[in-house]
Design a protein around this motif. Structure first.
Motif, mmCIF file in Angstrom:
data_model
loop_
_atom_site.group_PDB
_atom_site.id
_atom_site.type_symbol
_atom_site.label_atom_id
_atom_site.label_comp_id
_atom_site.label_asym_id
_atom_site.label_seq_id
_atom_site.Cartn_x
_atom_site.Cartn_y
_atom_site.Cartn_z
ATOM 1 N N ARG A 14 -53.333 92.185 -21.685
ATOM 2 C CA ARG A 14 -53.520 91.792 -23.084
ATOM 3 C C ARG A 14 -54.684 92.529 -23.723
ATOM 4 O O ARG A 14 -54.725 92.695 -24.934
ATOM 5 C CB ARG A 14 -53.729 90.284 -23.187
ATOM 6 N N LYS A 39 -42.924 90.204 -20.596
ATOM 7 C CA LYS A 39 -44.163 89.609 -21.085
ATOM 8 C C LYS A 39 -45.235 89.811 -20.029
ATOM 9 O O LYS A 39 -44.942 90.074 -18.866
ATOM 10 C CB LYS A 39 -43.950 88.130 -21.385
ATOM 11 N N GLU A 40 -46.493 89.659 -20.448
ATOM 12 C CA GLU A 40 -47.611 89.988 -19.568
ATOM 13 C C GLU A 40 -47.600 89.202 -18.257
ATOM 14 O O GLU A 40 -47.909 89.743 -17.201
ATOM 15 C CB GLU A 40 -48.949 89.755 -20.284
#
Length: 121
Positions: A31, A43-44
């Motif tokens: 992020r 997604k992370e």
């Protein structure tokens, strides 16, 4: 790659506690702009778990990965934008030079109204 599971990740780390700490740290890195180590677009959180399961993120290299940051893309500035910035800077400089106290002093001066004309008639 199919779904990533906790069991896949636990093959690479010694405990669930370590897994959680590695995953959280890696998510914060991603992020913050760190480059991903796999080509998969997720997604992370999922990406971090995939990297751990693949052995690319470990207790030994997590600190080195924090230092690796993605460089921002250079932004080309056109001549027109550059001129606009200079004009805006001049306007802002003039605005900061304005002295409102002069206006206040002028307002303090009381102007006496003209004497009413006498009505002689």
């Amino acid at each position: 790659m199919a779904r990533v599971t906790i069991e896949d990740c636990l093959k690479e780390v010694d405990s669930r506690f370590t897994l959680v700490h590695l995953a959280v740290r890696r998510v914060l890195q991603l992020r913050g702009g760190a480059p991903p180590l796999t080509e998969v677009r997720n997604k992370e959180v999922v990406l971090a778990l995939r990297e751990i399961a693949a052995g690319k993120v470990t207790v030994d290299n997590i600190r080195r990965l924090e230092e690796a940051k993605a460089l921002p893309e250079p932004v080309a500035v056109t001549q027109k934008e550059d001129v606009a910035r200079l004009e805006l800077k001049e306007i802002m400089d003039e605005a900061t030079l304005y002295d409102a106290s002069m206006e206040f002093d002028e307002a303090q001066q009381v102007v006496e109204p003209d004497a009413e004309p006498s009505e002689e008639g």
